[in-house]
Design a protein around this motif. Structure first.
Motif, mmCIF file in Angstrom:
data_model
loop_
_atom_site.group_PDB
_atom_site.id
_atom_site.type_symbol
_atom_site.label_atom_id
_atom_site.label_comp_id
_atom_site.label_asym_id
_atom_site.label_seq_id
_atom_site.Cartn_x
_atom_site.Cartn_y
_atom_site.Cartn_z
ATOM 1 N N ASN A 278 -10.818 -90.380 16.053
ATOM 2 C CA ASN A 278 -10.424 -90.452 14.641
ATOM 3 C C ASN A 278 -9.006 -89.924 14.442
ATOM 4 O OD1 ASN A 278 -12.973 -91.478 13.682
ATOM 5 N ND2 ASN A 278 -13.805 -89.435 14.075
ATOM 6 N N VAL A 279 -8.099 -90.343 15.336
ATOM 7 C CA VAL A 279 -6.737 -89.810 15.304
ATOM 8 C C VAL A 279 -5.776 -90.797 14.647
ATOM 9 C CG1 VAL A 279 -6.069 -90.726 17.589
ATOM 10 C CG2 VAL A 279 -4.952 -88.663 16.683
ATOM 11 N N GLU A 280 -4.836 -90.244 13.892
ATOM 12 C CA GLU A 280 -3.683 -90.986 13.390
ATOM 13 C C GLU A 280 -2.447 -90.365 14.017
ATOM 14 O OE1 GLU A 280 -1.302 -91.507 9.175
ATOM 15 O OE2 GLU A 280 -3.490 -91.594 9.133
ATOM 16 N N VAL A 281 -1.516 -91.192 14.466
ATOM 17 C CA VAL A 281 -0.333 -90.705 15.174
ATOM 18 C C VAL A 281 0.913 -90.957 14.339
ATOM 19 C CG1 VAL A 281 1.107 -90.989 17.228
ATOM 20 C CG2 VAL A 281 -1.389 -91.028 17.442
ATOM 21 N N VAL A 282 1.767 -89.925 14.251
ATOM 22 C CA VAL A 282 3.067 -90.029 13.584
ATOM 23 C C VAL A 282 4.141 -89.626 14.586
ATOM 24 C CG1 VAL A 282 4.553 -89.034 11.802
ATOM 25 C CG2 VAL A 282 2.188 -89.637 11.254
ATOM 26 N N ASP A 283 5.203 -90.407 14.680
ATOM 27 C CA ASP A 283 6.344 -90.094 15.544
ATOM 28 C C ASP A 283 7.542 -89.735 14.675
ATOM 29 O OD1 ASP A 283 5.033 -90.800 18.022
ATOM 30 O OD2 ASP A 283 5.269 -92.903 17.447
ATOM 31 N N LEU A 284 8.175 -88.616 14.994
ATOM 32 C CA LEU A 284 9.391 -88.211 14.290
ATOM 33 C C LEU A 284 10.559 -88.177 15.276
ATOM 34 C CD1 LEU A 284 8.060 -85.329 11.986
ATOM 35 C CD2 LEU A 284 8.441 -87.733 11.410
ATOM 36 N N ASP A 285 11.743 -88.456 14.785
ATOM 37 C CA ASP A 285 12.929 -88.556 15.633
ATOM 38 C C ASP A 285 13.526 -87.168 15.858
ATOM 39 O OD1 ASP A 285 15.060 -89.477 17.119
ATOM 40 O OD2 ASP A 285 16.237 -90.056 15.365
ATOM 41 N N CYS A 286 12.858 -86.404 16.715
ATOM 42 C CA CYS A 286 13.306 -85.033 16.970
ATOM 43 C C CYS A 286 12.833 -84.604 18.343
ATOM 44 C CB CYS A 286 12.779 -84.086 15.889
ATOM 45 S SG CYS A 286 10.983 -84.006 15.804
ATOM 46 N N GLY A 287 13.152 -83.363 18.689
ATOM 47 C CA GLY A 287 12.749 -82.804 19.957
ATOM 48 C C GLY A 287 11.454 -82.018 19.845
ATOM 49 N N HIS A 288 11.398 -80.887 20.546
ATOM 50 C CA HIS A 288 10.146 -80.148 20.673
ATOM 51 C C HIS A 288 9.791 -79.324 19.441
ATOM 52 C CE1 HIS A 288 6.864 -78.076 22.624
ATOM 53 N NE2 HIS A 288 7.412 -76.910 22.349
ATOM 54 N N TRP A 289 10.790 -78.769 18.762
ATOM 55 C CA TRP A 289 10.537 -77.818 17.667
ATOM 56 C C TRP A 289 10.359 -78.582 16.368
ATOM 57 C CZ3 TRP A 289 9.544 -73.835 20.505
ATOM 58 C CH2 TRP A 289 10.270 -73.615 21.681
ATOM 59 N N ILE A 290 9.329 -79.410 16.328
ATOM 60 C CA ILE A 290 9.179 -80.456 15.316
ATOM 61 C C ILE A 290 9.252 -79.920 13.893
ATOM 62 C CG2 ILE A 290 7.572 -82.189 14.413
ATOM 63 C CD1 ILE A 290 6.537 -82.509 17.326
ATOM 64 N N GLN A 291 8.424 -78.910 13.572
ATOM 65 C CA GLN A 291 8.330 -78.449 12.186
ATOM 66 C C GLN A 291 9.567 -77.684 11.739
ATOM 67 O OE1 GLN A 291 6.766 -77.093 14.759
ATOM 68 N NE2 GLN A 291 6.002 -75.027 14.367
ATOM 69 N N GLU A 292 10.421 -77.297 12.691
ATOM 70 C CA GLU A 292 11.666 -76.619 12.350
ATOM 71 C C GLU A 292 12.854 -77.578 12.377
ATOM 72 O OE1 GLU A 292 11.841 -72.310 13.655
ATOM 73 O OE2 GLU A 292 10.515 -73.128 15.198
ATOM 74 N N GLU A 293 12.815 -78.564 13.270
ATOM 75 C CA GLU A 293 13.894 -79.547 13.347
ATOM 76 C C GLU A 293 13.871 -80.504 12.164
ATOM 77 O OE1 GLU A 293 14.741 -81.524 17.090
ATOM 78 O OE2 GLU A 293 13.551 -80.035 18.165
ATOM 79 N N MET A 294 12.673 -80.939 11.802
ATOM 80 C CA MET A 294 12.531 -81.900 10.702
ATOM 81 C C MET A 294 11.464 -81.399 9.732
ATOM 82 S SD MET A 294 12.933 -85.604 12.631
ATOM 83 C CE MET A 294 13.505 -86.416 11.132
ATOM 84 N N PRO A 295 11.738 -80.303 9.021
ATOM 85 C CA PRO A 295 10.701 -79.696 8.171
ATOM 86 C C PRO A 295 10.241 -80.588 7.033
ATOM 87 C CG PRO A 295 12.843 -78.627 7.838
ATOM 88 C CD PRO A 295 12.983 -79.505 9.039
#
Length: 310
Positions: A278-295
């Motif tokens: 039951n997974v949904e996948v989202v890809d963001l254009d960033c590196g490892h520190w996702i929630q800090e790079e693209m908050p």
């Protein structure tokens, strides 16, 4: 901390004390627990906390054992998946919640996956960033990594040379964290030696900083106080965790959001839906520190999915 970050409370759970940052108590009944990775801190969720409170959630953000002012047990085995997930169950009990939505990044994601396997009734939804579900193969994880990635791979090095890397990180706390928390890194071939130790000693950081100097100072102060051994001990339980999970049903049925950074060095899972149907996948254009790079983008993805699965 910065002026807008919640004040901590020390909470006794599962034989340890956790430093917990809480916001949105007025939203009691809609708990969401945010779980940091390595070498992180509850502060890594600073951009998500206000958005989740505004959306009506009771936000609970622990410094997990080994981090910040939380307990740092001396025994390596005190950091296995049963202990780490037990701490989160204890937090739910403390607040009087039967279950909650859990969010994890990096090692925090590993713990949330493990918590959901070991205590499925305590987790109603899963949101994980960077680290997908790790299939439990036929051989222990560190053993496989050593064969294919060598003894200098940092997971292996942490296990085979206990204490060596920790001491280097402790001696170079500011430099290590400043060099590690970078984005838009230039492509580079992996070199010889232990990459994390080399990073801790490197004179010049690459790429661009993920956070301001004031924000970085929060992490530096925390790790100057706590040291790195507690967090590194999580790695030293990987093979122990492999054994502990031997008889556990491996499929996670809770609604799940998986957020990847397209430029993250952690590989995406080719068979994620096999274990997390039951997974949904989202890809963001960033590196490892996702929630800090693209908050802002991270918040939008999380809040949209939470609304869709409410």
């Amino acid at each position: 901390m910065t002026s807008h970050f919640p004040e901590p409370t020390m909470i006794a759970v599962n034989g340890v004390e956790l430093e917990v940052f809480e916001a949105g108590r007025e939203n009691a009944g809609r708990p969401i627990v945010l779980c940091h990775g390595w070498p992180e801190h509850a502060f890594s969720w600073r951009h998500q906390i206000p958005a989740l409170v505004a959306a009506g959630y009771h936000v609970i953000v622990p410094n997990q054992r080994g981090y910040g002012n939380s307990s740092r047990p001396a025994e390596v085995t005190d950091y296995d998946i049963e202990k780490l997930s037990g701490d989160l169950v204890g937090l739910l009990d403390h607040y009087g919640y039967e279950d909650a939505t859990f969010v994890g990044h990096d090692w925090g994601a590993f713990v949330v996956w493990g918590l959901t396997l070991l205590h499925p009734k305590r987790v109603n939804r899963v949101i994980n960033l960077s680290l997908p579900y790790q299939e439990r193969g036929e051989r222990p994880w560190i053993e496989v990594m050593e064969e294919f990635l060598g003894g200098d791979f940092y997971f292996v090095h942490f296990n085979r040379q206990p204490g060596v890397a920790d001491a280097v990180f402790d001696e170079n706390t500011d430099r290590f964290l400043r060099n590690l928390y970078r984005k838009n890194l230039p492509p580079a071939e992996p070199g010889p030696g232990m990459a994390m130790i080399d990073l801790a000693r490197a004179g010049t950081p690459l790429g661009e900083p993920v956070m301001s100097d004031d924000e970085l100072a929060v992490l530096v102060a925390a790790f100057e106080s706590s040291g790195f051994t507690g967090g590194v001990n999580w790695y030293r339980n990987l093979d122990r965790n492999w054994h502990l999970l031997v008889d556990v049903e491996p499929v996670i049925n809770q609604p799940t959001l998986m957020i990847y950074g397209e430029r993250d060095t952690i590989a995406k899972s080719p068979n994620l839906a096999e274990f997390v149907p039951n997974v949904e996948v989202v890809d963001l254009d960033c590196g490892h520190w996702i929630q800090e790079e693209m908050p802002e983008e991270t918040n939008r993805a999380i809040l949209k999915w939470l609304g869709d699965t409410a």
